[in-house]
Design a protein around this motif. Structure first.
Motif, PDB file in Angstrom:
ATOM      1  N   TYR A 232     -49.920  -7.988 -37.929  1.00 25.70           N
ATOM      2  CA  TYR A 232     -48.625  -8.391 -37.369  1.00 25.70           C
ATOM      3  C   TYR A 232     -48.670  -8.341 -35.847  1.00 25.70           C
ATOM      4  CZ  TYR A 232     -47.788  -3.427 -36.494  1.00 25.70           C
ATOM      5  OH  TYR A 232     -47.888  -2.132 -36.028  1.00 25.70           O
ATOM      6  N   ASN A 233     -47.688  -8.964 -35.215  1.00 25.88           N
ATOM      7  CA  ASN A 233     -47.594  -9.069 -33.760  1.00 25.88           C
ATOM      8  C   ASN A 233     -46.671  -7.963 -33.239  1.00 25.88           C
ATOM      9  OD1 ASN A 233     -47.176  -9.816 -31.101  1.00 25.88           O
ATOM     10  ND2 ASN A 233     -46.814 -11.978 -31.548  1.00 25.88           N
ATOM     11  N   VAL A 234     -47.214  -7.034 -32.450  1.00 23.64           N
ATOM     12  CA  VAL A 234     -46.396  -5.919 -31.968  1.00 23.64           C
ATOM     13  C   VAL A 234     -45.285  -6.400 -31.051  1.00 23.64           C
ATOM     14  CG1 VAL A 234     -48.276  -4.254 -32.199  1.00 23.64           C
ATOM     15  CG2 VAL A 234     -47.958  -5.449 -30.031  1.00 23.64           C
ATOM     16  N   ALA A 235     -45.414  -7.614 -30.480  1.00 34.21           N
ATOM     17  CA  ALA A 235     -44.376  -8.151 -29.598  1.00 34.21           C
ATOM     18  C   ALA A 235     -43.291  -8.881 -30.375  1.00 34.21           C
ATOM     19  CB  ALA A 235     -44.991  -9.101 -28.569  1.00 34.21           C
ATOM     20  N   THR A 239     -42.228  -9.764 -37.464  1.00 37.84           N
ATOM     21  CA  THR A 239     -43.485  -9.823 -38.215  1.00 37.84           C
ATOM     22  C   THR A 239     -43.821  -8.460 -38.830  1.00 37.84           C
ATOM     23  OG1 THR A 239     -44.898  -9.348 -36.285  1.00 37.84           O
ATOM     24  CG2 THR A 239     -44.352 -11.656 -36.707  1.00 37.84           C
ATOM     25  N   GLU A 240     -43.526  -7.393 -38.106  1.00 35.80           N
ATOM     26  CA  GLU A 240     -43.760  -6.054 -38.661  1.00 35.80           C
ATOM     27  C   GLU A 240     -42.804  -5.778 -39.824  1.00 35.80           C
ATOM     28  OE1 GLU A 240     -44.206  -1.375 -37.290  1.00 35.80           O
ATOM     29  OE2 GLU A 240     -43.417  -2.854 -35.869  1.00 35.80           O
ATOM     30  N   GLN A 241     -41.563  -6.247 -39.706  1.00 35.03           N
ATOM     31  CA  GLN A 241     -40.611  -6.052 -40.796  1.00 35.03           C
ATOM     32  C   GLN A 241     -41.050  -6.795 -42.050  1.00 35.03           C
ATOM     33  OE1 GLN A 241     -37.927  -3.925 -40.788  1.00 35.03           O
ATOM     34  NE2 GLN A 241     -38.006  -4.397 -42.980  1.00 35.03           N
ATOM     35  N   LEU A 242     -41.635  -7.970 -41.873  1.00 33.33           N
ATOM     36  CA  LEU A 242     -42.139  -8.715 -43.028  1.00 33.33           C
ATOM     37  C   LEU A 242     -43.249  -7.951 -43.730  1.00 33.33           C
ATOM     38  CD1 LEU A 242     -42.232 -12.348 -41.553  1.00 33.33           C
ATOM     39  CD2 LEU A 242     -40.548 -11.388 -43.154  1.00 33.33           C
TER      40      LEU A 242
END
Length: 479
Positions: A232-235, A239-242
């Motif tokens: 995922y993209n830390v920015a 994406t992290e929630q997905l």
């Protein structure tokens, strides 16, 4: 018509000869699905709304192979259909899709079919990539890295080579880098990738999905049943929630990538060095060097992020750090993606015609200090306020083109009122000559004239490729 129970778990060895399949769409993905099913012995009918010369040529080939085609009608489900395989362009509310669902007929995409038709012994693992922007570059970078590691690898899926062609190749691949669109993911159910990445999620294709929530949910499907790593993209917190929302195999890890110093289980950048702090035993105290910023061309921030995502997927597969470096050095981006065309009178001219939405244009603009921005086209319902606000301090001037240029002009009036704006209303084939001439007049030494339209191209050009070609031709005439 009864739906056989074996279809729920069907693979390459299933009794396909007993099945009646409708394939919706006769272009690249649809034709590859129909061809594969015919070879398996299924009774295949392809339907397509168009009835032009290209469709008729493909229909003739299909008939020779043993299938059937019905052109001019892609809304009616053929009688007796037991499975509907849809090309990515068919929306969930398309009449033929609704008819199948109401009748209890399974609806698959070409990716779902490809996953089921993998070899039964030692199938090539899939490393999957999606995102609103950057997925084609990332998946090609990934394939380059895998080949640098000595693997027989291919970039397939939404990237050009149909995924079925890669899966059914006479000489099997060791590993497949798979680009997946939100359309394809919507119709994918049983895929279990070795590792998968969502690069970013920004509003796009809302007319197809119906809402941003549905679009994001489709992107998130790429993580379902992941085995080794969800990248995922830390920015981009979404994406992290997905990743958090996904059902993955036990032991699968969440791996972040970003442009800053990496935390544990992340990829990042330290003093121009690309670092892996995820796939090494000592990750709590150190990081592995996998390359440098200079190994990535062009070294724009969003392209560095693409490289880190590709590296994370490759390392999840087991590629050594040196192969990441060598693969990135060997990679060259496709045309019309932040491509330097020429430098004229100390002004750089850059073609990023592929930036067809505000999110992509924002990433492109962020790569340059002072820009004469060429923008406009078909907005596809997009909003430009956030884009203009984020880029305002970088704008030397703006040259606007296309049908929806007024929407960008309005955003500029609100958020960058002091930036000079020139509108070129012409739509003839020579329009880029005038656009480039205006940009040259506005630019100063050290500036970048950037074609990053933030819009689709079909109001004036065949596609974004032709738009970029016309821009490059006009620039070369200057030099």
């Amino acid at each position: 018509m009864t739906i056989p129970e074996w279809l729920q778990t069907a693979d390459r060895t299933a009794p396909w000869r007993k099945l009646r399949v409708c394939v919706a769409g006769i272009r690249l993905a649809g034709f590859s699905a129909a061809e594969a099913l015919v070879h398996l012995g299924a009774h295949v009918t392809v339907v397509d709304a168009k009835d032009g010369q290209p469709e008729r040529e493909r229909a003739t080939i299909l008939e020779i192979l043993g299938g059937h085609a019905r052109l001019g009608d892609a809304e009616t489900l053929p009688e007796g259909t037991q499975l509907l395989v849809v090309s990515p362009g068919f929306r969930p509310d398309a009449p033929i899709v609704r008819a199948a669902e109401e009748a209890g007929i399974p609806v698959w995409g070409d990716v779902e079919l490809a996953w089921r038709l993998r070899p039964t012994e030692n199938p090539a693992p899939w490393l999957c990539v999606t995102g609103t922007n950057g997925k084609t570059t990332t998946v090609r970078m990934l394939a380059s890295i895998l080949r640098a590691a000595g693997k027989r690898a291919i970039a397939a899926g939404n990237v050009g080579t149909p995924i079925l062609e890669a899966v059914l190749a006479d000489e099997p691949y060791d590993v497949i880098a798979v680009e997946l669109s939100s359309f394809q993911l919507h119709y994918t159910h049983s895929m279990r990738p070795l590792a998968a990445a969502v690069l970013n999620v920004a509003p796009d294709h809302l007319d197809w999905h119906g809402s941003f929530e549905a679009y994001a949910k489709a992107k998130g499907r790429i993580y379902e049943n992941c085995k080794i790593a969800c990248v995922y993209n830390v920015a981009d917190p979404l994406t992290e929630q997905l990743v958090r929302d996904a059902e993955v195999e036990e032991g699968c890890r969440a791996i972040g990538f970003g442009l800053g110093v990496p935390g544990v289980s992340e990829f990042g950048v330290v003093d121009e060095v690309l670092c892996d702090r995820a796939f090494l035993a000592e990750r709590w105290t150190t990081a592995a060097e996998i390359g440098t910023v200079a190994d990535v061309q062009p070294p724009a921030p969003h392209n560095i992020a693409n490289a880190l995502a590709a590296a994370a997927l490759a390392r999840a597969y087991g590629v050594p750090p040196v192969a990441v470096r060598d693969g990135l050095r060997a990679f060259r981006p496709d045309a019309h993606r932040i491509a330097h065309v020429a430098t004229v009178d100390e002004v750089d001219y850059v073609d990023d015609s592929k930036a067809t939405n505000p999110h992509a244009a924002a990433a492109s603009l962020a790569a340059y200090r002072s820009v004469v921005w060429i923008a406009g086209g078909l907005a596809k319902g997009a909003d430009f306020d956030d884009l203009v606000k984020s880029a305002a301090e970088r704008l030397r001037a703006v040259v606007l083109i296309g049908t929806d240029r007024d929407k960008i002009r309005t955003a500029l009036e609100r958020h960058a009122p002091d930036v000079p704006v020139v509108e070129v209303a012409d739509t003839d084939t020579g329009v880029m000559e005038r656009v480039v001439a205006e940009a040259r007049r506005l630019a100063q030494p050290g500036d970048t004239v950037l074609l990053a339209p933030a819009c689709a191209s079909m109001d004036m050009f065949r596609d974004y490729g032709e738009r970029g070609d016309r821009f490059a031709e006009a620039v070369r005439r200057l030099s």
